[in-house]
Design an enzyme around this catalytic site. Structure first.
Site, PDB file in Angstrom:
ATOM      1  N   GLN A  76       0.850  -1.209   0.000  1.00 17.50           N
ATOM      2  CA  GLN A  76       0.000   0.000   0.000  1.00 17.50           C
ATOM      3  C   GLN A  76       0.878   1.248   0.000  1.00 17.50           C
ATOM      4  O   GLN A  76       0.581   2.238   0.677  1.00 17.50           O
ATOM      5  CB  GLN A  76      -0.927   0.012   1.220  1.00 17.50           C
ATOM      6  CG  GLN A  76      -2.197  -0.793   1.072  1.00 17.50           C
ATOM      7  CD  GLN A  76      -3.182  -0.192   0.085  1.00 17.50           C
ATOM      8  OE1 GLN A  76      -3.119   0.977  -0.284  1.00 17.50           O
ATOM      9  NE2 GLN A  76      -4.112  -1.017  -0.379  1.00 17.50           N
ATOM     10  N   SER A  77       1.959   1.225  -0.760  1.00 19.22           N
ATOM     11  CA  SER A  77       2.970   2.276  -0.669  1.00 19.22           C
ATOM     12  C   SER A  77       2.491   3.628  -1.206  1.00 19.22           C
ATOM     13  O   SER A  77       2.126   3.760  -2.371  1.00 19.22           O
ATOM     14  CB  SER A  77       4.210   1.829  -1.441  1.00 19.22           C
ATOM     15  OG  SER A  77       5.096   2.906  -1.627  1.00 19.22           O
TER      16      SER A  77
END
Ligand SMILES: *Cc1c(COP(=O)(O)O)cnc(C)c1O
Length: 333
Positions: A76-77
């Site tokens: 989920q960068s």
């Protein structure tokens, strides 16, 4: 310190606001005044701290003739979302390598940043197991693209090298000017500390400008002593790159490793309380992985009475709210 000696794309157009948080300060007992530096409002798709770093990193990529950007991050960068966002803006291809730090956590159908990777038109996503050597994994992708005639440029995780961290030297200098303009002196500054470019650039900027304001990093992924070494080494590299001749004082690098457990990106109760409290007192959204945990650390240290009555405290809001939508069940409990 002279940042104009380095190429930059100009993504940061105006200083991000510094806002007083009156309702939140009152909710904490009203003894200290908490302010927030709104780097969540930086330009780039959905904003956040990586824009300041990419301003310098992408300028370097273009100076080297790149037509393709490769970077890496967690599933989920925010960093991957913003790198892709600026690559789109520049007309560059972007390939992502995602590290599954929590086994089984990658889901191509996931919400939040993951959804945005697709919407923004990522060229490819390679998922690798947690603990993989990320530079080697990105080099493999680069090798393949070179064989296809592309000119790839690798940006390390979080854009946290001495080029990207220059962006947070810029933020430190911005804060210095805003303090003067607002007529306010901060007694303490809090920053989230992850891949370390933000913390290292900020402390290099504070030390290099003799600001004499203590700074605390709240770790989001590592124990205090491990993180301190990483931040310290990068801050020294930044001071060297700027040609300052300054030796980074080690005691200026303060890292709290008590607030990220049970682990990177894994929720805890204090983070949930912090995200809800700021949303319900000031209508400002934190995120579950970085700014929420860092804010929770600051809340705890204020509640413990670490600051004199009337202190002015500044929290650096690094962004990340799109990840909230991938954590909805956590907040609905
Ligand atoms: C990347 C990130 C951080 C941490 O910054 P580093 O420079 O990696 O230490 C903090 N907050 C958000 C929202 C981020 O995306």
């Amino acid at each position: 310190m002279n940042l104009a000696q380095f190429p930059r794309r100009g993504y940061v157009k105006t200083p991000t606001p510094i806002e007083f948080l009156p309702n939140f300060s009152k909710a904490l007992g009203g003894k200290v005044n908490v302010y927030i530096k709104r780097d969540d409002l930086l330009p780039g798709c959905s904003g956040g701290n990586k824009t300041r770093k990419l301003d310098f990193c992408i300028a370097d990529a273009l100076a080297k003739g790149a037509d393709t950007i490769i970077t890496c991050g967690a599933v989920q960068s925010n960093h991957c979302r913003l790198t892709l966002s600026w690559a789109v803006h520049e007309g560059l291809d972007c390939h992502l390598v995602l590290e599954e730090r929590v086994p089984g956590s990658y889901n191509a159908e996931a919400s939040g940043n993951n959804f945005l990777f697709q919407l923004l038109g990522v060229k490819s996503i390679t998922v690798v197991p947690g603990g993989s050597p990320m530079l080697d994994e990105m080099e493999k992708v680069a090798e393949k693209l070179r064989a296809e005639g592309k000119k790839p440029y690798i940006i390390p995780g979080g854009a946290s090298n001495e080029i990207g961290a220059l962006g947070y030297v810029g933020c430190a200098q911005e804060i210095m000017q805003q303090m003067f303009d607002m007529g306010i002196n901060f007694d303490h500054v809090f920053v989230p500390s992850g891949s370390a470019g933000t913390h290292a650039g900020m402390i290099a900027g504070f030390v290099g400008n003799n600001m004499n304001i203590p700074m605390s990093g709240i770790d989001v992924s590592r124990p205090g002593d491990v993180q301190q070494e990483i931040v310290y080494n990068l801050a020294q590299k930044v001071l060297n790159k700027l040609g300052t001749g300054i030796e980074m004082p080690k005691d200026k690098v303060v890292c709290y490793g008590d607030y990220y457990l049970p682990g990177y990106s894994r929720p805890n109760d204090a983070m949930i309380e912090a995200v809800k409290l700021l949303a319900q007192t000031e209508a400002i959204l934190l995120d579950p992985v970085y700014s929420g945990k860092a804010f929770a650390g600051m809340i705890d240290l204020i509640r413990k009475g670490n600051f004199a009555e009337g202190s002015n405290i500044l929290f650096l809001h690094t962004g990340g709210s799109p990840a909230l939508y991938a954590y909805m069940p956590t907040f609905r409990q």
